[in-house]
Design an enzyme around this catalytic site. Structure first.
Site, PDB file in Angstrom:
ATOM      1  N   GLU A   1      -2.866   8.200  -6.108  1.00 30.10           N
ATOM      2  CA  GLU A   1      -2.840   7.857  -7.426  1.00 30.10           C
ATOM      3  C   GLU A   1      -3.484   8.535  -8.383  1.00 30.10           C
ATOM      4  O   GLU A   1      -4.628   8.595  -8.074  1.00 30.10           O
ATOM      5  CB  GLU A   1      -2.764   6.658  -7.257  1.00 30.10           C
ATOM      6  CG  GLU A   1      -2.242   4.970  -6.576  1.00 30.10           C
ATOM      7  CD  GLU A   1      -2.288   3.494  -5.990  1.00 30.10           C
ATOM      8  OE1 GLU A   1      -1.252   3.579  -5.546  1.00 30.10           O
ATOM      9  OE2 GLU A   1      -3.108   3.409  -6.858  1.00 30.10           O
TER      10      GLU A   1
ATOM     11  N   ARG B   1       0.719  -1.946   0.304  1.00 36.66           N
ATOM     12  CA  ARG B   1       0.096   0.093  -0.077  1.00 36.66           C
ATOM     13  C   ARG B   1       0.486   1.374   0.131  1.00 36.66           C
ATOM     14  O   ARG B   1       1.722   1.634   0.353  1.00 36.66           O
ATOM     15  CB  ARG B   1      -0.879   0.158   1.641  1.00 36.66           C
ATOM     16  CG  ARG B   1      -2.214  -0.842   0.956  1.00 36.66           C
ATOM     17  CD  ARG B   1      -3.447  -0.449   0.503  1.00 36.66           C
ATOM     18  NE  ARG B   1      -4.380  -0.997  -0.029  1.00 36.66           N
ATOM     19  CZ  ARG B   1      -4.757  -2.263  -0.968  1.00 36.66           C
ATOM     20  NH1 ARG B   1      -3.533  -2.401  -1.777  1.00 36.66           N
ATOM     21  NH2 ARG B   1      -5.850  -2.490  -0.830  1.00 36.66           N
TER      22      ARG B   1
ATOM     23  N   HIS C   1      -0.194   0.517  -9.794  1.00 38.18           N
ATOM     24  CA  HIS C   1      -0.881  -0.596  -8.790  1.00 38.18           C
ATOM     25  C   HIS C   1      -1.316  -1.849  -9.473  1.00 38.18           C
ATOM     26  O   HIS C   1      -3.008  -2.273  -9.635  1.00 38.18           O
ATOM     27  CB  HIS C   1      -2.306   0.530  -8.534  1.00 38.18           C
ATOM     28  CG  HIS C   1      -2.220  -0.451  -6.969  1.00 38.18           C
ATOM     29  ND1 HIS C   1      -2.663   0.595  -6.137  1.00 38.18           N
ATOM     30  CD2 HIS C   1      -3.009  -1.436  -6.386  1.00 38.18           C
ATOM     31  CE1 HIS C   1      -2.897  -0.137  -4.815  1.00 38.18           C
ATOM     32  NE2 HIS C   1      -3.463  -1.617  -5.241  1.00 38.18           N
TER      33      HIS C   1
END
Length: 312
Positions: A265, A236, A287
């Site tokens: 993000e 994370r 991600h």
């Protein structure tokens, strides 16, 4: 007829069969088949009417949840529930489920891939060739190196399995006790975070983002690492202090950092971030660690099962 809202794009791509299961159970399914993220204002309006939500990265904060008078269940399309206000869910009697283990192998494979990429300068060298430069960097092998796995859950164990196959020495730490038979199975040595930071050639993070793990790797921790160390974060954003990454790489405190996650993000357009992204020994992916076809299908199936169980 109760409504189930499904926002992850992967569900619509692979979940036709499982959507029919939800409909057969008597629910109206509103899923995101646009191929794009659901705009916040649209998500809020749809969530207000839902009895169940299968959610990806959309924030289920207290402000939203208090407006969801029909909501009985939220299922995370993945593992991390840091985007779901758990205390408010408990207060409102909303069941929260996760899809534990469905993408563990995918995340572990990307993690090990990051290790290879950093050790052999694969990303920067490929970009050099695309830019018509024929540079031949000398990297190093993973065989015989020490890998420290912080967080020895499903993903951490998969990383250990792969690292053993490569011929690496595996060290691990977890906040919870790990039985000796499990350590023996994965040929791993249990140790401390400090020992991993000081002595391992590769450090891989597999912990949730909590108040305790926020910035667990920052300036002090980077200074403890070997100058030849490689840090990989496929967990994370926020677990590693991002400005500390910039300082550590700029000052040559570690060899490389690879991350699949970021606090915001995509990253903000700030000068130091752009400078960091341009560094050859820094890799940032969007991600994507859990985004294999196999993992998506596993997660579609599991999220459907958990939702139906929660609504029974």
């Amino acid at each position: 007829m109760g409504k189930i809202l499904i926002t992850p794009r992967g569900y619509a791509k692979y979940g036709e069969e499982y959507k029919k299961q939800l409909e057969a159970a008597g629910y109206e399914v509103d899923w995101n088949d646009t191929g794009k993220p659901v705009p916040r204002e649209v998500f809020v309006e749809k969530a207000k009417e839902a009895e169940g939500i299968i959610v990806g990265v959309d924030s289920c904060n207290r402000e939203l949840l208090l407006q969801c008078k029909n909501l009985k269940s939220i299922v995370k399309f993945g593992i991390g529930v840091d985007n779901i206000d758990l205390p408010t869910c408990e207060e409102m009697g909303i069941k929260v489920g996760r899809c534990v283990g469905t993408n563990s192998n995918a995340v572990a494979e990307l993690t090990v891939g990051m290790m290879f990429a950093c050790a052999r300068d694969l990303v920067s060298n490929a970009m050099d060739v695309k830019n018509h430069e024929w540079v031949k960097p000398t990297g190093f092998e993973l065989y015989g190196k020490k890998v420290g796995i912080i967080g020895f859950g499903n993903i951490g164990k998969h990383v250990a399995r792969m690292a053993n196959g490569i011929g690496m020495q595996v060290y691990c730490y977890d906040a919870f006790p790990v039985k000796q038979e499990v350590l023996d199975e994965y040929h791993a040595t249990f140790t401390t975070v400090e020992d991993i930071l000081k002595n391992c050639d590769f450090i891989s993070l597999h912990v949730p983002l909590t108040e305790e793990t926020k910035d667990m790797i920052s300036t002090e921790e980077f200074k403890m690492m070997k100058k030849t160390a490689v840090l990989v974060n496929a967990a994370r954003g926020g677990i590693v202090n991002e400005h500390a990454i910039y300082e550590a790489l700029k000052n040559g405190e570690v060899k490389a950092v690879a991350s699949d996650v970021w606090t915001t993000e995509p990253p903000k357009d700030e000068d130091w971030i752009q400078e960091l992204l341009a560094m050859k020994n820094f890799i940032l992916t969007a991600h994507i660690a859990s985004r294999s076809q196999e993992a998506e299908i596993n997660t579609v199936k599991r999220s459907t099962e958990v939702m139906l169980d929660n609504l029974m």
